[in-house]
Design a protein around this motif. Structure first.
Motif, PDB file in Angstrom:
ATOM      1  N   ILE A 193       0.876  -1.170   0.000  1.00  0.00           N
ATOM      2  CA  ILE A 193       0.000   0.000   0.000  1.00  0.00           C
ATOM      3  C   ILE A 193       0.917   1.225   0.000  1.00  0.00           C
ATOM      4  N   SER A 194       0.597   2.204  -0.830  1.00  0.00           N
ATOM      5  CA  SER A 194       1.491   3.361  -0.968  1.00  0.00           C
ATOM      6  C   SER A 194       1.543   4.185   0.318  1.00  0.00           C
ATOM      7  N   THR A 250      -1.160   6.781   0.542  1.00  0.00           N
ATOM      8  CA  THR A 250      -2.447   6.289   1.026  1.00  0.00           C
ATOM      9  C   THR A 250      -2.447   6.195   2.543  1.00  0.00           C
ATOM     10  N   ALA A 269      -2.634   9.665   3.868  1.00  0.00           N
ATOM     11  CA  ALA A 269      -3.950  10.245   3.588  1.00  0.00           C
ATOM     12  C   ALA A 269      -4.989   9.749   4.585  1.00  0.00           C
ATOM     13  N   LEU A 270      -4.900   8.479   4.983  1.00  0.00           N
ATOM     14  CA  LEU A 270      -5.824   7.957   5.995  1.00  0.00           C
ATOM     15  C   LEU A 270      -5.689   8.733   7.307  1.00  0.00           C
TER      16      LEU A 270
END
Length: 197
Positions: A39-40, A43, A46-47
């Motif tokens: 998972i980048s 990401t 951003a979460l």
């Protein structure tokens, strides 16, 4: 919608986004150990930014994941601190009740409008050319051309009524609003107290 109606929705959202952030950090750790597609980092960050900073921080701690990466080691606590500060700033409401020493008559501030000036707002995409054409044809006067927004203050012709003029300008291509030029008067100006020694 009142604050009491929004609060449960916000709380449910925050619980869900933090659980998702916690689980996504765990999933990424599992994928890292098993050499799977990852998972980048964008990401994961951003979460945290959209409200899952507590879940991301717990995920880092529990799963021992991304703890040596500076952008996570310092970024997640920084995001969490910023969100807590924002929460504190937006949730503080000071209610102050002022009781006058003598009865005061409530005065309603009535809004008057100019008898011959009105405001016109136009669409930036269309531009002001159709409006200026209507101004010329209807023999209005441009009182003020606003530079910071797409609007003008116009004076109606002497032989026309304000309502008829405003109605005509509502039909001009690109015009999005035609309003009265309101005048607000202070009925009881504040007078400073003078100290006498």
């Amino acid at each position: 919608m009142k604050d009491q109606n929004i609060l449960p929705i916000v709380l449910v959202y925050l619980v869900i986004i933090n659980v998702v952030a916690f689980l996504v950090f765990g999933l990424d750790k599992w994928r890292a150990r098993h050499s799977k597609w990852r998972i980048s980092e964008a990401t994961l960050l951003a979460l945290a930014v959209v409200g899952g900073s507590v879940g991301a921080w717990l995920g880092m701690s529990v799963w021992h994941h991304k703890t040596l990466h500076k952008k996570f080691k310092y970024g997640i606590p920084l995001i969490l601190a910023a969100q807590l500060a924002l929460l504190l700033l937006t949730s503080c409401k000071t209610k102050q009740t002022i009781e006058p020493s003598a009865p005061v008559e409530a005065q309603r501030m009535e809004a008057e409008h100019s008898p011959d000036v009105f405001l016109v707002m136009y669409d930036e995409q269309v531009g002001k050319a159709p409006l200026l054409k209507a101004v010329k044809e209807y023999k209005c006067e441009v009182k003020y051309d606003y530079r910071l927004m797409n609007g003008m203050a116009l004076r109606k012709p002497a032989d026309k009524t304000l309502e008829a003029t405003m109605q005509l300008f509502r039909r001009v291509k690109g015009v999005i609003a035609v309003e009265y030029d309101h005048i607000y008067r202070l009925t009881d100006p504040v007078r400073p107290k003078l100290e006498v020694k």
